[in-house]
Design a protein around this motif. Structure first.
Motif, short mmCIF file in Angstrom:
data_model
loop_
_atom_site.label_atom_id
_atom_site.label_comp_id
_atom_site.label_asym_id
_atom_site.label_seq_id
_atom_site.Cartn_x
_atom_site.Cartn_y
_atom_site.Cartn_z
N UNK A 108 -58.19 -29.87 -4.77
CA UNK A 108 -57.84 -28.47 -4.48
C UNK A 108 -58.90 -27.81 -3.60
N UNK A 109 -60.17 -28.11 -3.84
CA UNK A 109 -61.22 -27.57 -2.97
C UNK A 109 -60.99 -28.00 -1.52
N UNK A 110 -60.70 -29.25 -1.32
CA UNK A 110 -60.46 -29.72 0.05
C UNK A 110 -59.18 -29.13 0.62
N UNK A 111 -58.16 -28.98 -0.21
CA UNK A 111 -56.91 -28.40 0.27
C UNK A 111 -57.11 -26.94 0.71
N UNK A 112 -57.93 -26.18 -0.04
CA UNK A 112 -58.16 -24.78 0.28
C UNK A 112 -59.18 -24.57 1.39
N UNK A 113 -60.17 -25.44 1.44
CA UNK A 113 -61.33 -25.18 2.32
C UNK A 113 -61.46 -26.18 3.47
N UNK A 114 -60.78 -27.31 3.37
CA UNK A 114 -60.97 -28.37 4.36
C UNK A 114 -60.63 -27.96 5.77
N UNK A 115 -59.63 -27.11 5.94
CA UNK A 115 -59.22 -26.70 7.29
C UNK A 115 -60.09 -25.59 7.84
N UNK A 116 -60.98 -25.01 7.00
CA UNK A 116 -61.87 -23.94 7.46
C UNK A 116 -63.31 -24.40 7.60
N UNK A 117 -63.70 -25.44 6.88
CA UNK A 117 -65.09 -25.87 6.87
C UNK A 117 -65.47 -26.59 8.16
N UNK A 118 -66.76 -26.51 8.52
CA UNK A 118 -67.26 -27.28 9.66
C UNK A 118 -67.79 -28.63 9.22
N UNK A 119 -68.10 -28.77 7.93
CA UNK A 119 -68.66 -30.03 7.42
C UNK A 119 -68.65 -29.98 5.91
#
Length: 438
Positions: A204-215
């Motif tokens: 869920x962390x990756x689903x929510x943040x993966x498209x916004x994070x730089x790394x």
């Protein structure tokens, strides 16, 4: 060769940095002056010493109780200066001290901390803090944008995404300490009791943040070696319930079993980073601390990572802080492994002379697209200014050495400077605010 040095300095001064690593707290918290027991101990000029310079003060002889009083928000400014004065002269020429001195000069117009200047520094500290002062610091430092690894949350939704891009921290997702379970529960409202439930939280962390994070970022090297071995899910699932019981009734895992859970979860997170196309930033080298670092573990960082680098050839790993003081091994890793990149964040303050030598050696050994040359690695924004000055001076010295000795053609110098200061970061990191994706 004075004309050559002057020309190189001009190119370096006019070229913006992309700052690839900070720990900045939210600007609103600084403006509101809300003191925090870990991240924002005092809302006065002593706060600028909280990041790193304070460690040099204690190492040079300042009693810890005096340093705690120095940061205490209830201690008067005059008393703070009296606590600082006997020790400041001992550290003012270290990288940490130099960064602060450049900051005092550039932001406050004061060349040093003295009995005459500290009242002005104390006053100008407060005058400078207002809405938008982060952007003002970056503008004065000639920095296009920062990448922030928040220490306050696993992912901080920035109120200024145009200048503060965000890493997704996986530390709490794979370290499995009681504090990590508490943080994840606070952030998600969930209290997992099985490995599958924990993996769902990671997903869920990756689903929510993966498209916004730089790394993706992880500093687990502070607590263990970087030798992440393959571990079966069935073994991790058997062990996991013994680690997540927060009632104090269990916690029966030994060091080997805890390592096995961490190994499995770390590799799971690396697999998710690969799925989302995110680079993985790893702390390597020197540890921010006083009197606790185990140097043998730090010395093994480069060799411990080799299996991981081989097992995930399609994941780009950014090894941070040049692995100091074992920086030459990290030149070898970057030269050997296509998926290894080096970040010089923090290094210019740790040892500006060693960092200059590192960059000189790196540029004649490793392809030039594999280096990022600046990150302040700071919680307080103000010393970014002084740290950037150290980095620019080191880049000038390294490039001048290469051109003057004939290892770098003078006509290649402008392109190389632009590449290592900003171009590499723009091409490498996804989701950056300037719209140039990898």
């Amino acid at each position: 060769m004075p004309d050559l040095r002057h020309k190189i300095r001009e190119y370096v001064e006019q070229t913006p940095f992309v700052d690839t690593h900070e720990h900045l707290i939210d600007e609103r918290q600084r403006v509101d002056g809300v003191v925090h027991s870990r991240f924002f101990l005092s809302n006065d000029w002593s706060y600028l010493f909280q990041d790193y310079a304070g460690e040099d003060l204690v190492v040079c002889g300042m009693p810890r109780k005096d340093f705690q009083s120095f940061l205490n928000p209830n201690v008067r400014s005059e008393e703070k200066y009296l606590l600082l004065a006997p020790y400041w002269k001992r550290i003012r020429n270290t990288g940490y001290g130099l960064a602060l001195r450049h900051t005092f000069r550039g932001l406050y117009g004061e060349i040093d901390v003295t009995s005459d200047t500290f009242p002005q520094i104390a006053e100008k500290y407060h005058d400078f803090i207002r809405p938008g002062f982060y952007a003002e610091i970056l503008r004065r430092s000639n920095i296009e944008y920062c990448q922030v690894n928040s220490l306050q949350s696993s992912f901080m939704d920035s109120t200024t995404p145009n200048i503060l891009a965000q890493d997704l921290s996986i530390l709490s997702l794979c370290r499995c300490s009681a504090a990590d379970f508490t943080r994840i529960e606070e952030e998600t409202g969930l209290r997992p009791s099985s490995l599958d439930e924990w993996l769902s939280i990671i997903d869920d962390y990756f689903r929510r943040c993966g498209s916004k994070a730089v790394a993706v970022k992880c500093q687990i090297a502070y607590t263990r070696a970087l030798d992440f071995a393959p571990v079966t899910k069935s073994r991790a699932a058997r062990l996991f319930p013994n680690q997540v019981d927060l009632t104090g009734a269990r916690h029966s895992l030994g060091a080997d079993d805890l390592k096995a859970i961490q190994d499995f979860l770390f590799r799971y997170c690396i697999g998710k980073a690969e799925e989302y196309g995110l680079p993985v930033k790893l702390h390597t080298g020197y540890l921010a601390s006083v009197g606790v670092m185990q140097i043998a573990r730090v010395r093994s960082n480069a060799s411990d990572l080799c299996l991981l680098l081989q097992d995930y050839p399609d994941v780009k790993f950014v090894l941070m802080h040049i692995g100091y003081p074992y920086e030459h091994e990290f030149i070898a890793l970057a030269k050997q492994y296509p998926n290894v990149y080096i970040d010089m964040c923090w290094a210019w303050m740790l040892n500006p002379v060693a960092s200059t030598r590192f960059l000189t050696d790196f540029l004649v050994a490793v392809p030039s697209n594999k280096i990022f040359t600046f990150g302040g690695d700071l919680v307080a924004a103000e010393p970014i200014y002084g740290h950037a000055i150290l980095a620019r001076r080191g880049i000038v010295e390294a490039v001048h050495e290469l051109v003057a000795s004939g290892w770098l053609a003078a006509e290649d110098m402008p392109t190389l400077i632009e590449q290592i200061m900003r171009g590499n970061a723009h091409q490498f990191f996804p989701n950056n605010p300037c719209g140039v994706d990898a």
